[in-house]
Design a protein around this motif. Structure first.
Motif, short mmCIF file in Angstrom:
data_model
loop_
_atom_site.label_atom_id
_atom_site.label_comp_id
_atom_site.label_asym_id
_atom_site.label_seq_id
_atom_site.Cartn_x
_atom_site.Cartn_y
_atom_site.Cartn_z
N SER A 20 40.23 11.67 -7.48
CA SER A 20 40.78 10.79 -6.44
C SER A 20 41.40 9.54 -7.04
CB SER A 20 39.67 10.41 -5.45
OG SER A 20 38.71 9.57 -6.07
N ALA A 21 40.94 9.15 -8.22
CA ALA A 21 41.52 8.00 -8.92
C ALA A 21 42.58 8.43 -9.92
CB ALA A 21 40.42 7.20 -9.61
N GLN A 22 42.97 9.70 -9.84
CA GLN A 22 43.98 10.27 -10.72
C GLN A 22 43.60 10.14 -12.20
OE1 GLN A 22 47.79 8.59 -9.73
NE2 GLN A 22 47.76 9.36 -7.63
N TYR A 23 42.29 10.21 -12.47
CA TYR A 23 41.75 10.16 -13.83
C TYR A 23 42.18 8.91 -14.58
CZ TYR A 23 41.03 15.09 -12.72
OH TYR A 23 40.68 16.26 -12.11
N GLN A 24 42.49 7.84 -13.85
CA GLN A 24 42.93 6.61 -14.52
C GLN A 24 41.85 6.03 -15.42
OE1 GLN A 24 44.44 3.71 -11.76
NE2 GLN A 24 45.73 5.18 -10.69
N HIS A 25 40.58 6.22 -15.04
CA HIS A 25 39.48 5.64 -15.80
C HIS A 25 38.76 6.67 -16.66
CE1 HIS A 25 40.33 2.25 -13.32
NE2 HIS A 25 39.83 2.78 -12.23
N GLY A 26 39.23 7.93 -16.63
CA GLY A 26 38.62 8.95 -17.47
C GLY A 26 38.06 10.11 -16.68
N VAL A 27 37.38 11.00 -17.38
CA VAL A 27 36.84 12.22 -16.79
C VAL A 27 35.31 12.12 -16.74
CG1 VAL A 27 38.82 13.64 -17.45
CG2 VAL A 27 36.92 13.33 -19.07
N VAL A 28 34.64 13.26 -16.57
CA VAL A 28 33.19 13.26 -16.34
C VAL A 28 32.48 13.94 -17.51
CG1 VAL A 28 31.33 13.95 -14.77
CG2 VAL A 28 33.61 13.42 -13.86
N VAL A 29 31.37 13.36 -17.95
CA VAL A 29 30.50 13.99 -18.93
C VAL A 29 29.09 13.98 -18.36
CG1 VAL A 29 30.04 11.84 -20.18
CG2 VAL A 29 29.78 14.04 -21.34
N CYS A 30 28.37 15.08 -18.56
CA CYS A 30 27.01 15.21 -18.06
C CYS A 30 26.11 15.63 -19.22
CB CYS A 30 26.92 16.23 -16.93
SG CYS A 30 25.26 16.48 -16.27
N SER A 31 25.13 14.80 -19.58
CA SER A 31 24.25 15.10 -20.71
C SER A 31 23.05 15.93 -20.28
CB SER A 31 23.77 13.81 -21.37
OG SER A 31 22.81 13.16 -20.56
N GLN A 32 22.62 16.82 -21.19
CA GLN A 32 21.43 17.64 -21.01
C GLN A 32 20.55 17.49 -22.24
OE1 GLN A 32 20.87 19.52 -18.17
NE2 GLN A 32 22.74 18.54 -17.40
#
Length: 736
Positions: free
Chosen positions: A105-117
Motif C-alpha cells: 500500500s506504500a508502494q514499497y517506499q520504505h522496504g519489504v517484509v522479513v520474518c525471523s524464525q
C-alpha cells in the motif's frame, strides 16, 4: 523495485519496472490482456487460481483472522506492535502476509517484509505454506534464507529467515533499510539471536521512524515485551477452548518410563489421534524412538500401527520435516523443549504427554564450561504444549498440579557463552550502532569473561575497540576461537585442513548411535578412520574419505556412510559449510594453500593453527590413566567415548598433553574432540599474559620450567636476572 513474474509455458519471464508493478489492478489486467471478470493477485498481477480461494476459506477459520483490520489500523500508527496468541492461532502465516499488504500500500517506499524464525526447517515450511496461500511462486514474491541456503530474489517482498541470518544481515545493513516491516516470530523463546535483534531494533527504530516492528509471542511472555518496548501496541488473539489437562500425582523422577507406558496405554484405547511426547533432551528422544519401535513391532495388529517420529530441531536437515512422514497408523511425535513450534502445521495431535522437565546447558564463565542441568519447564512452555492437543484433546502432565513453575522461558543470553555475541556487538559499533538495550542484561561476569577472551584472541585493540583481526573474525559464522584458528591456518599454510575441521565441528556429529547388537561392528568401522594424531585429524580423515567415496563408480548416496555407521546428512552439511567458509576466505582475499594432509610439516602447522584459537583449552594427563587436568580451571575430566585415543588407548597409550574442543560438566565430566600437542607448541602459541594468568598448578610449573630452559638455551648471556627472563619469555609468547 524490479518485479519478476514467472509461470509461462515457454519458461520466459516478464520484467515489470517500478511504476508498472504498482499500477491499479485494472491497469495490470489490461496490460496482460485479462478480462474484467478475473480477480488479479495484487502481488504478481496474475489471476488467482482456484486453490487460492480454497485456502482463503481455511484462512478465514483461523482465530487470528478476525483481527486483520485492527492489526492493519494499528500498524499504520504504531512503530511496534506485539501480538500474543496460541501456537495454532495462525499468527506466523497471516501476520507476515498482512505486513506485505501494508508495504504494498506504500508502494514499497520504505522496504519489504522479513520474518525471523528460530528453526531453519520452520522458515522453509512457512515460506512454502505462505507462498501457496498468497498464490505466488516460492523464491520470487515469497522466499526464505537459512544458513547455507538462500531461496530469494531481488524482487522478494516477503522473506522468512532464521534469526541468526537476520542478525548477520545487520552487519552490512545496520539500519535494515531494505525492510519496511520486521517481524520477530517466537519472541518468547528468547534465543540469543532473537534477544540481540530485539535489543538492537530499539536503536534502529530511533533512526527510522517509518520502520515497523511486529513481535509475535504467546500471552505469558507478552508482559515482558510490553515492558521493554514502552508505548507498543498490543493485540491479543483469543484462544479456542483448551484441551483437558490431567496431572500426575507423582513426581517426575521416572517421567521418561512413565511417558512411554502412557503412549502404549493411549494406543490400546484405540481413540483416534496422534500423540506428542515431550521429553527432557534429544538423547531421550532418540532412546524413546528406538524403544517404541521395538514395542510397536510386538503389538497386536488389531490395535493398528504405531509409528514413532523423532522431532529434533537440533538436527535440522537430518530429521525430516514432520509433514514428510507417512500418514499410516498412529504417529507418536517425540520431541523436547527446542521443538514445540515445529508442530504449527500438524492438526492430527489429540494427545500431549508432557514430562515437565528439560535439559539445558548453563555456561559458567569462570570455568569456561557448560553444565548439564535438568530442571522443570516454565508455565509458558507448559501452556504451549497444552495447546497442541486442540480443544477436543487431552494433555497429560506427568507432574503434580501444585508443582511450582517459573512464569517465562529463561533467556538463553543469561545462560550461554556470549563471546560471539560480544564480538558481534563490537562489530555493530563499527557499523554505527553503539547502544544495545537488552531485555535481560547478561551477568557482568559473563561480559568481562567474553571481553577477556576476545582480548586474548587479539580481536580487541588497546582501547577495547575491535581490531583489524577482530573485524575479519566477525565475518565468519563461527565462534571466535575457531575463527582465529582459521585465520592462523592461512598464515601456517594449512587452511584446507582447518577449513575441514571447522566445517565438521560446526555440523551435527557425523557419528551415528549403532543399533542394538552392532556396537562392536560400529566401533571397528570407526577405528578404520581414526587418525593417530588425534580427533581433529580423524575428522579430516572422515571428510576426505567421504569425498573420495563419492568419486567411486559404485558409490550410491549414503551407502558408504551406512557401511561405516556415519550420518550422511551431517557430512553433507559439513560439505556445504566448508564451501561457504571457503567463499568467505576468497572474498577476504586470504590465501588457501593446497592440501598437504599427512605430511609431518602439515601436521605440525595444523596443531599450531588450532592452538592459536584454542590455547585456552589445554589439558594434561597427570597420572597416565586418563585423568586430564585442565590448565585454565583446574578441573579434571576424561576423554569422550568416541575419541580416537579412547578406542586405541590399549595400543598407542594416552597422550600427556592435549588440546580439546569442548568440556561439559556432568556426572561423567569429559572433554570432546581432543588432539595431542607438545607443551613447547603451547608455550609458543599462547599469549604471554594468558600464560602468566593461569592459576598455579604443577602443570604450570612444568611449563614455566620448559620456558625457562628454552630461554636459557637461546639467550645464555642475557638471562642473569629474573627480570630479563621475563622480558625474553614475553618475546616467545606472542599471538600469531
Amino acid at each position: 523495485m524490479a518485479h519478476n513474474t514467472s509461470g509461462f509455458s515457454d519458461g520466459e519471464s516478464v520484467d515489470i519496472d517500478d511504476s508498472s508493478s504498482l499500477k491499479g489492478l485494472e491497469e495490470v489486467g489490461e496490460d496482460f490482456g485479462f478480462g474484467d471478470d478475473l480477480e488479479l493477485n495484487q502481488f504478481d498481477g496474475l489471476p488467482f487460481s482456484s486453490r487460492y480461494y480454497n485456502l482463503l476459506k481455511e484462512r478465514h477459520q483461523l482465530p487470528i483472522w478476525e483481527s486483520k483490520q485492527e492489526f492493519l489500523n494499528v500498524l499504520e500508527t504504531s512503530q511496534v506492535v506485539i501480538i500474543s496468541g496460541t501456537t495454532k492461532s495462525g499468527k506466523s502465516t497471516q501476520v507476515p502476509q498482512w505486513c506485505a499488504e501494508f508495504c504494498l500500500s506504500a508502494q514499497y517506499q520504505h522496504g519489504v517484509v522479513v520474518c525471523s524464525q528460530i528453526q531453519r526447517q520452520q522458515a522453509i515450511d512457512l515460506a512454502l505454506h505462505v507462498s501457496d496461500e498468497m498464490d505466488v511462486n516460492i523464491g520470487h514474491e515469497v522466499g526464505y534464507s537459512i544458513p547455507l541456503e538462500n531461496c530469494c530474489f531481488s524482487d522478494t517482498i516477503l522473506r522468512y529467515c532464521t534469526d541468526d541470518v537476520l542478525l548477520r544481515e545487520l552487519m552490512s545493513d545496520p539500519f535494515l533499510e531494505h525492510y519496511g516491516v520486521v517481524v520477530i516470530d517466537q519472541a518468547h523463546e528468547r534465543t540469543v539471536s532473537t534477544d540481540l535483534l530485539m535489543a538492537l531494533l530499539r536503536e534502529v527504530l530511533l533512526q527510522r521512524s517509518e520502520l515497523r516492528v511486529v513481535l509475535l509471542s504467546v500471552m505469558p511472555a507478552s508482559h515482558m515485551l510490553l515492558a521493554h518496548f514502552s508505548g507498543a501496541a498490543h493485540l491479543q488473539v483469543d484462544a479456542p477452548c483448551s484441551a483437558e489437562v490431567l496431572h500426575s500425582s507423582r513426581g517426575s523422577t521416572e517421567s521418561f518410563s512413565a511417558a512411554l507406558r502412557l503412549v502404549l496405554e493411549v494406543h490400546r484405547t484405540k481413540e483416534p489421534g496422534d500423540v506428542a511426547v515431550f521429553l527432557a533432551s534429544e538423547q531421550e528422544v532418540s532412546c524413546a524412538c528406538s524403544l517404541l519401535a521395538k514395542k510397536a513391532s510386538r503389538l497386536s495388529s488389531n490395535l493398528g500401527e504405531l509409528v514413532p517420529v523423532a522431532v529434533c530441531s537440533g538436527h535440522a536437515g537430518i530429521c525430516p520435516p514432520i509433514t514428510q512422514h507417512p500418514q499410516r497408523g498412529r504417529k507418536v511425535f517425540l520431541s523436547c523443549s527446542k521443538s514445540e513450534d515445529m508442530f504449527w502445521s500438524v492438526d492430527t495431535v489429540s494427545f500431549v504427554i508432557d514430562t515437565g522437565v528439560e535439559k539445558r546447558f548453563v555456561y559458567n564463565p569462570r570455568l569456561r564450561a557448560s553444565s548439564e542441568v535438568i530442571r522443570p519447564i516454565s508455565r509458558c512452555r507448559a501452556e504451549i504444549r497444552k495447546q497442541l492437543a486442540g480443544s477436543a484433546g487431552k494433555c497429560f502432565r506427568l507432574y503434580p498440579e501444585e508443582t511450582e513453575l517459573c512464569a517465562e522461558i529463561p533467556a538463553q543470553i543469561l545462560e550461554a557463552n556470549i563471546t560471539s555475541a560480544v564480538l558481534f556487538l563490537k562489530r555493530m559499533e563499527v557499523a554505527g550502532i553503539r547502544h544495545c538495550d537488552f531485555i535481560s542484561r547478561p551477568d557482568p561476569e559473563g561480559f568481562m569473561q567474553a571481553l577477556e577472551e576476545l582480548d586474548y584472541l587479539a580481536a580487541l585493540d588497546d582501547d577495547g575497540n575491535l581490531s583489524e583481526i577482530g573485524i575479519i573474525m566477525s565475518e565468519f559464522p563461527l565462534d571466535p576461537q575457531m575463527s582465529k584458528a582459521l585465520l592462523a591456518s592461512c598464515e601456517f599454510d594449512c587452511a584446507s585442513e582447518v577449513l575441514t575441521i571447522a566445517a565438521m565441528l560446526s555440523a551435527p556429529s557425523c557419528f551415528l548411535e549403532p543399533p542394538a547388537g552392532k556396537e562392536t561392528e560400529a566401533m571397528l568401522c570407526h577405528m578404520k578412520l581414526y587418525h593417530p594424531e588425534g580427533d581433529h585429524f580423524t575428522l579430516i580423515n572422515i571428510y576426505n574419505t567421504y569425498k573420495c567415496s563419492q568419486r567411486e563408480p559404485y558409490f550410491t548416496q549414503g551407502k558408504w556412510c551406512q557401511d561405516y555407521f556415519l550420518c550422511c546428512a551431517a557430512l553433507q552439511t559439513a560439505d556445504s559449510i566448508r564451501a561457504e567458509l571457503t567463499d568467505i576466505l576468497k572474498r577476504l582475499e586470504l590465501p588457501i594453500s593446497e592440501s598437504a594432509f599427512g605430511t609431518k610439516t602439515n601436521t605440525l602447522n595444523v596443531k599450531r593453527a588450532l592452538l592459536a584459537g584454542f590455547f585456552m583449552q589445554v589439558a594434561r594427563d597427570v597420572d597416565g590413566s586418563g585423568n586430564y587436568f585442565m590448565l585454565s580451571n583446574k578441573h579434571v575430566a576424561h576423554l569422550h567415548h568416541l575419541s580416537a585415543y579412547g578406542a586405541k588407548a590399549h595400543k598407542l597409550g594416552l597422550p600427556e598433553w592435549v588440546l580439546f574442543h569442548e568440556f561439559t560438566l556432568s556426572n561423567s565430566n569429559c572433554i570432546q574432540t581432543v588432539t595431542q600437542i607438545s607443551p613447547k607448541a603451547f608455550i609458543q602459541m599462547a599469549p604471554q599474559y594468558f600464560f602468566y594468568n593461569l592459576p598455579s598448578s604443577e602443570c604450570k610449573e612444568l611449563l614455566e620450567h620448559i620456558l625457562d630452559t628454552e630461554v636459557a638455551e637461546i639467550h645464555p648471556v642475557t638471562t642473569d636476572t629474573p627480570k630479563a627472563q621475563e622480558s625474553q619469555s614475553y618475546d616467545r609468547c606472542v599471538i600469531q
